[in-house]
Design an enzyme around this catalytic site. Structure first.
Site, PDB file in Angstrom:
ATOM      1  N   HIS A   1       0.133   3.829   4.858  1.00 45.65           N
ATOM      2  CA  HIS A   1      -0.056   3.184   3.836  1.00 45.65           C
ATOM      3  C   HIS A   1       0.125   4.119   2.458  1.00 45.65           C
ATOM      4  O   HIS A   1       0.093   5.208   2.737  1.00 45.65           O
ATOM      5  CB  HIS A   1      -1.322   2.310   3.809  1.00 45.65           C
ATOM      6  CG  HIS A   1      -1.600   1.227   4.807  1.00 45.65           C
ATOM      7  ND1 HIS A   1      -1.341  -0.054   4.422  1.00 45.65           N
ATOM      8  CD2 HIS A   1      -1.601   1.161   6.230  1.00 45.65           C
ATOM      9  CE1 HIS A   1      -1.276  -0.849   5.507  1.00 45.65           C
ATOM     10  NE2 HIS A   1      -1.678  -0.210   6.575  1.00 45.65           N
TER      11      HIS A   1
ATOM     12  N   GLU B   1       4.574  -0.536  -0.668  1.00 49.73           N
ATOM     13  CA  GLU B   1       4.242   0.696  -0.092  1.00 49.73           C
ATOM     14  C   GLU B   1       5.396   1.493   0.129  1.00 49.73           C
ATOM     15  O   GLU B   1       5.554   1.906   1.522  1.00 49.73           O
ATOM     16  CB  GLU B   1       3.029   0.747   0.826  1.00 49.73           C
ATOM     17  CG  GLU B   1       1.927   0.003   0.258  1.00 49.73           C
ATOM     18  CD  GLU B   1       0.566  -0.308   1.179  1.00 49.73           C
ATOM     19  OE1 GLU B   1       0.587   0.226   2.393  1.00 49.73           O
ATOM     20  OE2 GLU B   1      -0.296  -0.945   0.607  1.00 49.73           O
TER      21      GLU B   1
ATOM     22  N   GLU C   1      -3.455   6.914   3.755  1.00 50.40           N
ATOM     23  CA  GLU C   1      -3.202   6.117   2.545  1.00 50.40           C
ATOM     24  C   GLU C   1      -2.659   7.512   1.768  1.00 50.40           C
ATOM     25  O   GLU C   1      -3.378   8.384   1.275  1.00 50.40           O
ATOM     26  CB  GLU C   1      -4.459   5.742   1.870  1.00 50.40           C
ATOM     27  CG  GLU C   1      -5.004   4.615   2.262  1.00 50.40           C
ATOM     28  CD  GLU C   1      -4.365   3.354   1.865  1.00 50.40           C
ATOM     29  OE1 GLU C   1      -3.480   3.231   1.212  1.00 50.40           O
ATOM     30  OE2 GLU C   1      -4.856   2.162   2.578  1.00 50.40           O
TER      31      GLU C   1
ATOM     32  N   HIS D   1       3.065  -3.062   4.232  1.00 54.53           N
ATOM     33  CA  HIS D   1       2.759  -3.650   3.199  1.00 54.53           C
ATOM     34  C   HIS D   1       4.227  -3.238   2.373  1.00 54.53           C
ATOM     35  O   HIS D   1       4.505  -2.420   2.072  1.00 54.53           O
ATOM     36  CB  HIS D   1       1.720  -3.206   2.335  1.00 54.53           C
ATOM     37  CG  HIS D   1       0.363  -3.825   2.813  1.00 54.53           C
ATOM     38  ND1 HIS D   1      -0.844  -3.004   2.941  1.00 54.53           N
ATOM     39  CD2 HIS D   1       0.116  -5.046   3.455  1.00 54.53           C
ATOM     40  CE1 HIS D   1      -1.775  -3.966   3.327  1.00 54.53           C
ATOM     41  NE2 HIS D   1      -1.273  -5.056   3.821  1.00 54.53           N
TER      42      HIS D   1
END
EC number: 3.4.17.18
Length: 414
Positions: free
Chosen positions: A293, A165, A367, A162
């Site tokens: 992420h 990110e 994350e 992404h």
């Protein structure tokens, strides 16, 4: 004007009907660009999944249960129908570019070149394919005897799937630096390099990353997807349970648009082809996979498409226990919260579901923290340092992940 003969009118009408039926379908006019919002009201996994089902991208879950999302107007309408309160979030705070800042793609590639030049005996640069706009997707292989494909357990790390990110690429670069600079002086690192083959790709969505970094007046464009004419969320485009379960969107304007078909995005195909290429002698050589992420301070494992912890033929009790045990150990190391991916909310067509469900590679997602997609550059070093040890711990399990539950004799004997 004279009337056309009835026969000619009939022929023309038939021709127009055939032409209409056989013409390619035109893409629907896209909704306006997504914006960021705070959704108050969802408290449970199921309620978060209902929000995700609208197509909105859930960027983070706050401590009180409220959701930070990126959504288009049609998705906001559906979220409000669920009875939730939606308020706009401010734009990201601008951070002037500093000497210690986020790497551009060009700087990332230059750093990889510098690493390979400094440590040629253990680091090799590799390009595995091209993005939609023709950029190389580049990483490094790290191992002793790096030019040889040895019979050693392999690990795969990817980042920046992404585009916005940004911290994820920094984490991958930090891992590369840790493994190369520590070789020969740090016993733990030396043992890993001598006994593993590690593949690390800091930017697997180069077109999106370049586009996101083209603004000099603010931290980024908040861009998530790739840069095809119908931009695709690469982490909803993988060919396992693709589009199955309300965990992605068929709307081309959505942040979670899954693409018209599995592996329709060239970047997805590059990654899946590389993973498949590591099947040697009928056996997948990659034993552990990590998709990095941000943001949320989480360690996740499969599956994302179902709430079930085990799935007949796809996730046994021992396989689930191994994922869970390693995940909890990683979280104990980096301070994150460990959970099955679907405990957050339902997703489908994701990297980790494919690498485990299709390739049987033990798979995890981080994350990272930072409180947003563009933490202040002054925080980069401390944020990545807090995760460093857990990446080494994960790599140590590549010889036999089942060792985490004490069943290496059952599953990993020669």
């Amino acid at each position: 004007m004279a009337k056309l003969p009835k026969l000619l009118v009939a022929v023309l009408s038939t021709f127009l009907l055939v032409l209409t039926a056989t013409a390619p379908a035109r893409a629907a006019a896209p909704d306006p660009t997504s914006q960021r919002y705070l959704v108050s009201g969802p408290k449970t996994t199921q309620q978060r999944s209902q929000v995700a089902r609208t197509g909105a991208a859930i960027d983070a879950v706050r401590a009180d249960g409220s959701l930070e999302i990126s959504a288009i107007p049609s998705e906001l309408k559906e979220i409000r129908k669920l009875g939730h309160t939606v308020t706009a979030l401010p734009s990201p705070t601008s951070h002037p570019r500093a000497a210690t800042s986020y790497h551009t793609l060009a700087e990332t590639l230059a750093e990889l070149d510098a690493v390979v030049a400094a440590y040629p005996q253990i680091a090799r640069k590799i390009a595995i394919g091209k993005s939609y706009q023709g950029r190389d997707i580049v990483g490094v292989k790290i191992s002793d005897n790096v030019a040889t494909d040895e019979n050693e357990p392999e690990t795969l790390y990817i980042a920046n799937i992404h585009a916005r990110e940004r911290l994820t690429a920094e984490q991958a670069l930090d891992l590369i630096g840790t493994l190369t600079r520590g070789y020969g002086s740090n016993t733990r690192v030396t043992n890993l390099v001598d006994s593993r083959e590690m593949w690390i790709f800091p930017v697997v969505n180069p077109d999106g990353q370049v586009y996101d970094m083209t603004s000099d007046t603010q931290p980024g464009r908040m861009w998530r997807k790739n840069r095809q004419p119908a931009p695709t969320d690469l982490n909803r485009n993988f060919p396992y349970r693709w589009g199955c379960c309300g965990g992605s969107s068929g709307n081309v304007s959505s942040e979670t648009y899954r693409g018209p078909s599995p592996e329709s995005a060239p970047e997805t195909r590059v990654l899946t082809n590389f993973v498949r290429s590591r099947i040697v002698g009928g056996r997948q050589q990659i034993k552990l996979f990590l998709d990095i992420h941000s943001y949320g301070n989480l360690v996740l494992w499969p599956f994302g498409y179902t709430y079930n912890n085990t799935v007949p033929g796809a996730m046994s009790a021992d396989e689930e226990a191994t994922h869970r045990t390693i995940g909890r150990q990683l979280a104990a190391s980096n301070g994150f919260t460990p959970q099955q991916s679907s405990d957050l909310y339902i997703t489908d067509g994701t990297t980790g579901d494919w690498t485990w469900g299709d390739q049987r590679i033990f798979s995890f997602t981080y994350e990272l923290g930072g409180g947003g997609f563009y933490p202040s550059p002054s925080r980069i070093d401390s944020l990545v340092a807090g995760v460093r040890d857990s990446l080494l711990l994960l790599t140590e399990y590549a010889d036999c992940p089942y060792r985490a539950i004490g069943k290496q004799g059952q599953y990993c004997s020669a």
